[in-house]
Scaffold this active site. Structure first.
Site, short mmCIF file in Angstrom:
data_model
loop_
_atom_site.label_atom_id
_atom_site.label_comp_id
_atom_site.label_asym_id
_atom_site.label_seq_id
_atom_site.Cartn_x
_atom_site.Cartn_y
_atom_site.Cartn_z
N GLY A 103 0.81 -1.22 0.00
CA GLY A 103 0.00 0.00 0.00
C GLY A 103 0.84 1.26 0.00
O GLY A 103 1.67 1.46 -0.88
N ASP A 140 1.62 5.11 -11.51
CA ASP A 140 0.98 6.23 -12.20
C ASP A 140 -0.53 6.27 -11.92
O ASP A 140 -1.12 7.35 -11.78
CB ASP A 140 1.21 6.13 -13.72
N GLY A 194 -1.06 -3.96 -18.95
CA GLY A 194 -0.75 -2.66 -19.53
C GLY A 194 -0.84 -1.56 -18.50
O GLY A 194 -1.12 -1.80 -17.32
P1 ADP Z 1 5.92 1.90 -8.43
O1 ADP Z 1 5.41 0.96 -9.48
O2 ADP Z 1 5.92 3.33 -8.84
O3 ADP Z 1 7.19 1.44 -7.78
P2 ADP Z 1 4.40 0.74 -6.23
O4 ADP Z 1 4.97 -0.59 -6.62
O5 ADP Z 1 4.68 1.23 -4.87
O6 ADP Z 1 4.81 1.88 -7.28
O7 ADP Z 1 2.82 0.65 -6.46
C1 ADP Z 1 1.98 1.77 -6.46
C2 ADP Z 1 0.64 1.39 -5.88
O8 ADP Z 1 0.05 0.34 -6.66
C3 ADP Z 1 0.70 0.84 -4.46
O9 ADP Z 1 0.64 1.90 -3.53
C4 ADP Z 1 -0.54 -0.04 -4.42
O10 ADP Z 1 -1.70 0.75 -4.22
C5 ADP Z 1 -0.61 -0.59 -5.82
N1 ADP Z 1 0.05 -1.90 -5.93
C6 ADP Z 1 1.25 -2.18 -6.49
N2 ADP Z 1 1.53 -3.49 -6.42
C7 ADP Z 1 0.47 -4.08 -5.79
C8 ADP Z 1 0.12 -5.42 -5.41
N3 ADP Z 1 0.95 -6.46 -5.68
N4 ADP Z 1 -1.06 -5.61 -4.79
C9 ADP Z 1 -1.90 -4.60 -4.51
N5 ADP Z 1 -1.64 -3.32 -4.86
C10 ADP Z 1 -0.48 -3.06 -5.49
#
Ligand code: ADP
Length: 318
Positions: free
Chosen positions: A239, A266, A301
């Site tokens: 999260g 994004d 995507g």
């Molecule tokens: P980035 O891709 O920019 O590194 P994150 O991986 O932190 O960003 O993901 C951004 C948001 O997408 C998280 O805060 C969460 O809400 C959601 N998210 C990403 N991966 C998952 C997952 N495996 N399960 C649930 N939500 C996810």
């Protein structure tokens, strides 16, 4: 550029809650391959797809699909990819009058995905995004002044970020990737939005040694102590954590089965910005954004994975 009919009819609402995104816009060329080519090797792709992308455009599409009035400021090239790169914004109902065409290529990302492992390698051509300079941004100052929230990422040159951040609108600064910016510019962010890796690099800009911070809470507190009004760190499946001064609060993401995490960050920033522009508190906006991010990882995507007004979001895990 092309002018698209806006589905919104209430000009007062547009005046008050406009989200202006200043950022990158790309054509993503996705090649699936049986294995990644080694230097000197040739491999035959099993498929090729071209999608609109770029962090700026992705965030604008996410906010617009959720009902925000969105205007985009950026640049495309004069090649055949320009229309495609801009198509997602138009379909989502974003205003693209602030997109300028500059001679040369449109920004492109060549993504090779290994068919077996899903592992990708990416080559980015900045193209027109590298031409988004101070003057280009200043010419769109009307869109910046009318905005309730201005959203910027790190895929345009630092001078464009500085120009876009100097107005009176609330600034959502997604420092992705982390680019060299003056501390004073980062201190305009309310909030600064970064993932865990970027948060550590952001601390380095403030000459703080990230190795000395071993919890997400301490990283958020250290960034606040540097004078940033509010900070949001996204934590993938865990999260996000945020604070605008008090003790950092964790917002767990709903549990979902991830299909493709491309563009989840994004989706988060677009959703957060839409809700802040509508007047919600940072806490309410983060709670909404983690659900939108989780929704986005359940579909393939970037832009095609973002929810529209009729989609049901996964429930928050509180
Ligand atoms: P980035 O891709 O920019 O590194 P994150 O991986 O932190 O960003 O993901 C951004 C948001 O997408 C998280 O805060 C969460 O809400 C959601 N998210 C990403 N991966 C998952 C997952 N495996 N399960 C649930 N939500 C996810």
């Amino acid at each position: 550029m092309q002018h698209h009919e806006s589905p919104r009819t209430d000009p007062q609402r547009d005046q008050k809650s406009l989200v202006t995104v200043v950022g990158s816009i790309n054509a993503d060329i996705v090649l699936r391959v049986p294995l990644h080519p080694l230097p000197g090797e040739t491999v035959i792709a099993t498929s090729m797809d071209v999608h609109p992308g770029g962090k700026g455009a992705n965030q604008a599409v996410a906010a617009a699909r959720l009902g925000a009035a969105v205007a985009f400021v950026g640049a495309v090239g004069t090649d055949a990819y320009a229309d495609l790169a801009i198509s997602g914004l138009g379909e989502a109902g974003a205003d693209v009058a602030g997109v300028v065409a500059v001679p040369g290529p449109t920004g492109q990302a060549f993504v090779t995905v290994d068919d077996r492992t899903g592992e990708n390698s990416i080559v980015v051509v900045p193209g027109a995004n590298a031409r988004v300079d101070r003057n280009l941004v200043k010419r769109q100052h009307g869109l910046l002044e009318r905005a309730a929230v201005v959203v910027i990422q790190g895929e345009i040159p630092p001078e464009a970020v500085v120009a876009a951040s100097s107005g009176s609108a609330r600034l959502v600064l997604n420092l992705a990737p982390v680019i060299p910016l003056d501390k004073e510019v980062i201190r305009r962010a309310d909030p600064l939005v970064v993932n865990e890796h970027e948060a550590r690099l952001a601390l380095a800009i403030f000459e703080r040694d990230a190795k000395r911070f071993d919890t997400d809470e301490s990283i958020v507190e250290a960034l606040l102590a540097e004078g940033i009004p509010s900070v949001v760190v996204t934590l993938g499946a865990a999260g996000a954590i945020f604070s605008s001064g008090g003790a950092p609060l964790r917002v767990p993401a709903p549990t979902v089965t991830p299909v493709d995490t491309t563009g989840a960050g994004d989706a988060f920033v677009g959703a957060l910005s839409a809700r802040l522009a509508a007047g919600e508190s940072l806490e309410a906006a983060v709670k909404f954004a983690v659900r939108v991010g989780a929704f986005a990882v359940t579909r393939r995507g970037a832009q095609p994975s973002y929810p529209g007004p009729d989609d049901v979001l996964p429930e928050g895990a509180e």
